[in-house]
Design a protein around this motif. Structure first.
Motif, PDB file in Angstrom:
ATOM      1  N   HIS A  47       0.847  -1.197   0.000  1.00  0.00           N
ATOM      2  CA  HIS A  47       0.000   0.000   0.000  1.00  0.00           C
ATOM      3  C   HIS A  47       0.880   1.243   0.000  1.00  0.00           C
ATOM      4  CE1 HIS A  47      -3.566  -2.468   0.994  1.00  0.00           C
ATOM      5  NE2 HIS A  47      -2.675  -3.201   1.625  1.00  0.00           N
ATOM      6  N   HIS A  85      -5.044   4.526   1.911  1.00  0.00           N
ATOM      7  CA  HIS A  85      -5.013   3.078   2.072  1.00  0.00           C
ATOM      8  C   HIS A  85      -4.197   2.667   3.296  1.00  0.00           C
ATOM      9  CE1 HIS A  85      -6.588   1.343  -1.894  1.00  0.00           C
ATOM     10  NE2 HIS A  85      -6.888   2.632  -1.904  1.00  0.00           N
ATOM     11  N   TYR A  94      -9.122  -2.767   3.134  1.00  0.00           N
ATOM     12  CA  TYR A  94      -8.533  -2.837   1.794  1.00  0.00           C
ATOM     13  C   TYR A  94      -8.009  -4.232   1.448  1.00  0.00           C
ATOM     14  CZ  TYR A  94      -8.950   2.202   1.441  1.00  0.00           C
ATOM     15  OH  TYR A  94      -9.460   3.478   1.373  1.00  0.00           O
ATOM     16  N   THR A 119       4.051  -1.551   3.203  1.00  0.00           N
ATOM     17  CA  THR A 119       3.773  -0.194   2.737  1.00  0.00           C
ATOM     18  C   THR A 119       5.014   0.368   2.047  1.00  0.00           C
ATOM     19  OG1 THR A 119       4.473   0.764   4.850  1.00  0.00           O
ATOM     20  CG2 THR A 119       2.129   0.246   4.604  1.00  0.00           C
TER      21      THR A 119
END
Length: 372
Positions: free
Chosen positions: A284, A289, A300, A314
């Motif tokens: 993400h 998000h 998500y 991430t």
């Protein structure tokens, strides 16, 4: 015994028909073991009619005594079948063209010849092996009445499974559902769907076939195969479980490692955004998000990445935003004033544009050091 959809892998046959792909014996062994250990239902391992080298390779796969049915692919030609018998496989797939396009313009024959050749080959195979799959090549362009005639004959001959092939990848899910459910109604033989991905619908078409009543799906790892490839094992398996709530025997946690194995053996990189096994599919970047998954992963995700041997991650990019940067700085014990953070965001954006990729944590910390 609980019913489940069979996953019939053809990576070692149709997958190897992808341009530039050729597996050596060690690679075929490695792939076969990985799929078998993961619980695949069936492996189509090659085409013995290619010659003695192929016969020897398949024979050696048979000697591994893997706990999975091994079958070979054959034309409806007795010499093809005789080559298969030499390998010791448990089953054979016999492929017959079923569309008038292929019967007339490829074989230069007629429907009667196809039925006669099919009968001879199936009867011969039933004497030699324990399992016979009848493959209907180009079935997606065949006349329905002829398909019905073939199915009736296949039942009389004792065929164990019939494979409906969308050979040129021309079908779409709604047509598959409404057409194939009519085949299910008239067939007493279990049906398998073999999709090609020419229009990018192989996975969707495979699911539609299951919804229509088909009991088996033909797949390859990563969708490897001729032209645009086949239905992807990983996409079909996960969608069967999480979209259709179907039971699958395959250990989904092994999908990532299997994908990497085939990627190395085929010398084909896995696209970063490839569903299930791509590098980026659980990463993400946007601030919205990242904030969402911090609060609840279900914001998500449709299925947990851990179920396929993966995990959330991430990265920092153009849309990461102030909140994401502040969270990273706080985790590092770094406290900066507002003006410095604004400067930092500008430099991060510039670096993202320059590198054309998400920034790693080390990239960010390098920018932080230069800004302080």
């Amino acid at each position: 015994m609980e019913q489940r959809i069979l996953l019939c892998d053809t990576t070692l046959r149709d997958g190897e028909q992808a341009p530039g792909v050729a597996f050596g014996l060690p690679e075929k062994e490695m792939i076969a073991r990985a799929l078998s250990d993961a619980g695949i239902d069936e492996l189509e391992v090659g085409v013995p009619a290619m010659g003695d080298g192929e016969i020897k390779t398949i024979s050696q796969l048979v000697t591994l005594q893997l706990p999975v049915r091994l079958i070979t692919w054959n034309r409806a030609v007795l010499s093809d079948l005789q080559a298969s018998y030499k390998t010791g496989v448990e089953g054979v797939a016999i492929s017959i063209p079923t569309s008038d396009q292929q019967i007339k313009n490829k074989l230069r024959k007629d429907r009667a010849w196809v039925l006669d050749q099919m009968g001879q080959c199936v009867l011969n195979a039933k004497k030699e092996v324990g399992y016979v799959v009848l493959g209907l090549e180009d079935a997606s362009r065949a006349d329905f009445t002829f398909l019905a005639e073939i199915l009736a004959e296949a039942q009389k001959l004792g065929v164990d499974r019939v494979r409906f092939a969308d050979t040129v990848g021309i079908l779409e899910p709604l047509k598959i559902f409404f057409t194939l459910q009519e085949l299910v109604k008239i067939s007493r033989v279990p049906l398998e769907f073999h999709a090609h991905n020419d229009l990018g619908m192989a996975t969707a078409n495979s699911l539609a076939a299951v919804q229509a009543g088909f009991k088996a799906v033909s797949v390859t790892v990563g969708g490897l195969g001729e032209r645009a490839g086949n239905a992807s094992l990983e996409e079909v398996a996960v969608a069967l479980k999480y979209t259709l709530q179907e039971k699958v025997q395959l250990d989904l946690k092994r999908l990532n490692s299997i994908g990497l194995t085939v990627s190395l053996a085929s010398n084909r990189k896995i696209p970063r955004a490839k569903p299930i096994i791509g590098e980026d599919v659980f990463t993400h970047t946007s601030s919205i998000h990242i904030d969402g998954i911090q609060k609840d992963f279900a914001n998500y995700q449709t299925y947990p990445p851990e179920s396929v041997g993966r995990g959330h991650s991430t990265s920092i990019g153009k849309y990461s935003g102030r909140k994401t940067i502040l969270r990273l700085l706080k985790a590092k014990g770094i406290d900066l004033d507002q003006e410095t953070i604004d400067e930092l965001l500008i430099k991060i954006l510039q670096q993202t544009h320059k590198l054309k990729r998400p920034l790693e944590e080390d990239d960010i910390m390098g920018i932080v050091v230069s800004a302080c």
